[in-house]
Scaffold this active site. Structure first.
Site, PDB file in Angstrom:
ATOM      1  N   LYS A  88      -6.688   9.755  -5.118  1.00 19.63           N
ATOM      2  CA  LYS A  88      -5.495   9.550  -5.065  1.00 19.63           C
ATOM      3  C   LYS A  88      -4.637   8.821  -6.415  1.00 19.63           C
ATOM      4  CE  LYS A  88      -2.977  11.630  -3.200  1.00 19.63           C
ATOM      5  NZ  LYS A  88      -3.189  12.933  -3.015  1.00 19.63           N
ATOM      6  N   HIS A 108      -1.242  14.434  -9.975  1.00 20.30           N
ATOM      7  CA  HIS A 108       0.160  14.812  -9.655  1.00 20.30           C
ATOM      8  C   HIS A 108       1.151  14.407 -10.549  1.00 20.30           C
ATOM      9  CE1 HIS A 108      -1.280  15.586  -5.939  1.00 20.30           C
ATOM     10  NE2 HIS A 108      -1.144  14.355  -5.454  1.00 20.30           N
TER      11      HIS A 108
END
Length: 241
Positions: A88, A108
């Site tokens: 992440k 992302h």
């Protein structure tokens, strides 16, 4: 895991550096000790940062032949040619450094998400690169890192346990037999709980269905044919989605 062909091409020079996850609640690891051992056996150099959050102990990685490094030391200590592996987000903020390494993680950043411009600017400034797991594919064009059977299984299991008031916090690492036993212990033929799995024929959907069955529930299974025109009342009639 890389293919044998990839191992032969890259093992002489590849250095993989698995970082400690910055997110306080993240206990997962993108590389298991077993797969680390396979990489080391193929000639890949693997360095694993110390982490007090990771589900796997550091000793499992050292037993696999990995080198170790202090927590969050990748920016200062990882060689410039190392691939920094994570799951992440990286630490962010006004003092966040420019990024000179090649990073492999779920960034992302390629769909205009919040903070994407700032993150990509750090790569541009530092000369590094983002190899976003969401976009990595094999020779056939299939994603190499995507939610699969076990994501669906665990997600459905957690939903059932929460619905039954049996979900203890904080979540701790467990194994399949313990999770299955917990699901089965609450099974009751008289339980009126209804569950709906959308995409029941997909990887996640199959896992979700199996977890629900293990919990004593027979889910309603919808896939493409059933979702071309979703009947909203039928969807909302279920307790678990």
């Amino acid at each position: 895991m890389p293919s044998d062909r990839t191992n032969r091409i890259m093992s002489d020079s590849l250095h993989l550096w698995m970082r400690h996850e910055a997110r306080p609640t993240e206990r997962r690891a993108p590389l298991t000790p077993e797969d680390a051992a396979r990489l080391v056996a193929a000639g890949v150099r693997v360095t694993v940062e110390e982490s007090d959050r990771r589900a796997f102990p550091l000793t499992a990685y050292t037993a696999a032949g990995c080198a170790t490094a202090p927590t969050a030391s990748w920016h200062e200590q990882a060689p410039d040619d190392a691939y920094v592996l994570g799951l992440k987000e990286l630490p962010a903020g006004p003092d966040a450094p420019a990024l000179r390494h090649r990073h492999i993680y779920f960034g992302h950043a390629y769909k205009g998400q919040a903070g994407a411009r700032e993150l990509l600017a750090r790569f541009t400034t530092g000369g590094g690169a983002l190899l976003d797991m969401e976009y990595l594919t094999d020779e056939a064009g299939r994603r190499v890192a995507a939610f699969g059977y076990w994501a669906g299984y665990v997600g459905a299991a957690l939903a059932v346990l929460h619905h039954r008031g049996a979900l203890a916090a904080p979540l701790l690492p467990t194994d399949r037999p313990a999770l299955d036993a917990l699901l089965a212990s609450g099974a009751d033929p008289a339980d009126p709980t209804t569950a709906l799995v959308i995409g029941a024929l997909g990887r996640c959907g199959r896992g979700a269905c199996d977890a629900l069955v293990q919990a004593g529930l027979e889910p309603t299974r919808w896939d493409l044919a059933e979702t071309r025109d979703i009947p909203r009342p039928a969807l909302l009639a279920h307790d678990l989605l």
